[in-house]
Design a protein around this motif. Structure first.
Motif, PDB file in Angstrom:
ATOM      1  N   GLU A   1       0.848  -1.195   0.000  1.00 13.51           N
ATOM      2  CA  GLU A   1       0.000   0.000   0.000  1.00 13.51           C
ATOM      3  C   GLU A   1       0.880   1.240   0.000  1.00 13.51           C
ATOM      4  O   GLU A   1       1.802   1.348   0.818  1.00 13.51           O
ATOM      5  N   ASN A   4      -4.463   5.043  -2.088  1.00 14.74           N
ATOM      6  CA  ASN A   4      -5.679   5.560  -1.459  1.00 14.74           C
ATOM      7  C   ASN A   4      -6.267   6.673  -2.320  1.00 14.74           C
ATOM      8  O   ASN A   4      -5.557   7.600  -2.712  1.00 14.74           O
ATOM      9  N   GLU A  38      -7.924   2.095  -3.376  1.00 11.63           N
ATOM     10  CA  GLU A  38      -8.605   1.946  -2.089  1.00 11.63           C
ATOM     11  C   GLU A  38      -9.563   3.116  -1.898  1.00 11.63           C
ATOM     12  O   GLU A  38      -9.150   4.271  -1.857  1.00 11.63           O
ATOM     13  N   ASP A  63     -11.823   0.467   1.797  1.00 10.24           N
ATOM     14  CA  ASP A  63     -10.860   0.670   2.881  1.00 10.24           C
ATOM     15  C   ASP A  63     -11.589   0.984   4.185  1.00 10.24           C
ATOM     16  O   ASP A  63     -12.728   1.446   4.171  1.00 10.24           O
ATOM     17  N   LYS A  91     -10.997  -4.226   3.130  1.00 17.38           N
ATOM     18  CA  LYS A  91      -9.991  -4.073   4.183  1.00 17.38           C
ATOM     19  C   LYS A  91     -10.682  -3.776   5.505  1.00 17.38           C
ATOM     20  O   LYS A  91     -11.343  -2.750   5.645  1.00 17.38           O
ATOM     21  N   GLU A 140      -6.182  -5.012   8.349  1.00 19.70           N
ATOM     22  CA  GLU A 140      -5.244  -3.891   8.520  1.00 19.70           C
ATOM     23  C   GLU A 140      -4.783  -3.800   9.958  1.00 19.70           C
ATOM     24  O   GLU A 140      -5.494  -4.222  10.867  1.00 19.70           O
TER      25      GLU A 140
HETATM   26 MG    MG Z   1      -5.699   2.544   2.772  1.00 21.49          MG
END
Ligand code: MG
Ligand code: C2E
Ligand code: MG
Ligand code: MG
Length: 286
Positions: A59, A118, A150, A180, A201, A237
């Protein structure tokens, strides 16, 4: 006395507000300067397959040290960038930096990593979002296939056909899509199958409370089962302990990301980390 106390509280409150808005103004002007010099770097945090122990992706997380404020966390400056519109140029700089890093990894023979980025709500909502991202990727000769986007629940919650259309277009181009921070929004689980998602996630707050709170563990278990029913893979996560890894394994979670394996790393350190990881993995398998 009470009155005096109340007035003091008010005065403190007012001072805090002034301090806060002074910091916000400074942050915004520092961000503007940083954007001109593209003064940001990217760090990358490995995502590990829980079953094969392979690193399947990383990520991308932005890092910024301001001249006047020192290190500022993205948790603080990304919302300021969103409120001021600066997130649009910032996001494009981020995508550009990620493409440059992908190319430097490719030169070192690393070409199997999925890189997730992201995507801020305001950026995603831009009408020419897809075109502009495609142009950057083309400029750096990067394929959408290596990218994962994400998006947060908050971005997806405004459930319009427009959002679904955009996601379908992205998916058809080869981008992977994840949701996310799952579990932190107010959305219902049932809306998940409306979106073409590859990954979900689970927010780190659930993972961290899961080993001490039965209810949280039940929630994580349910999220994993439900996602699998919808053919969505699950990433946990904020995994920090062996105990959490074992629990997630027993719940059939697919991927793990967190300090337990690695903090987010600068591009060159990631290359070393990947090499060491392979060596250790071979040793573990002998
Ligand atoms: Mg993220
Ligand atoms: P996120 O996308 O949910 O990223 C995960 C955050 O958890 C990262 O914080 C990461 O460093 C941190 N983290 C990873 N493993 C652990 C762990 O084991 N324990 C704990 N306590 N934390 C862990 P970071 O880098 O400070 O980013 C915070 C948030 O800022 C991100 O949350 C994301 O929403 C936003 N952000 C970061 N980079 C970008 C970016 O490039 N673009 C955009 N639009 N937003 C970003
Ligand atoms: Mg998250
Ligand atoms: Mg987060």
């Amino acid at each position: 006395f009470a009155k005096q106390n109340g007035r003091n509280n008010y005065a403190f409150y007012f001072d805090d507000l002034k301090k806060d808005s002074a910091r916000l103004l400074l942050l915004e002007s520092e961000l503007r300067k940083a954007l001109q010099n593209k003064d940001f770097t990217m760090h990358y945090q490995p995502k590990v397959s829980i079953h094969t122990e392979q690193i399947i992706g990383v990520e991308a997380l932005v890092r910024w040290t301001s001249d006047r404020l020192g290190i500022v966390s993205p948790g603080e400056f990304i919302p300021v960038a969103e409120d001021s519109g600066l997130i649009i140029p910032l996001s494009e700089i981020i995508i550009e930096k990620v493409c440059q890093d992908i190319n430097s990894w490719r030169n070192k023979g690393i070409d199997q990593l999925l890189v997730s980025v992201n995507i801020a709500g305001l950026h995603f909502q831009q009408e020419d979002f897809i075109e502009r991202i495609s142009n950057i990727l083309k400029k750096y000769n990067c394929s959408p296939e290596v990218f994962e986007m994400e998006l947060t629940e908050r971005t997806l919650m405004k459930d319009s056909s427009e959002i679904v259309n955009k996601l379908v277009r992205l998916k058809n181009m080869g981008f992977k899509i994840s949701i996310d921070d799952f579990g932190t929004g107010y959305s219902s689980l049932s809306y998940l199958n409306r979106f073409p998602l590859n990954y979900l996630k689970i927010d780190g707050s659930f993972i961290q409370q899961m080993t001490s709170l039965q209810e949280k563990q039940a929630v994580v278990d349910c999220i994993i089962m439900m996602a699998h029913r919808l053919h969505i893979k699950v990433v946990a996560e904020g995994v920090e302990s062996k105990e959490q890894v074992e629990l997630l394994k027993s719940m059939d979670c697919d991927f793990i990301q967190g300090y337990y394996f690695s903090k987010p790393l600068p591009s060159e350190e990631l290359v070393y980390f990947l090499e060491l990881w392979e060596i250790h993995k071979q040793e573990r398998n002998v």
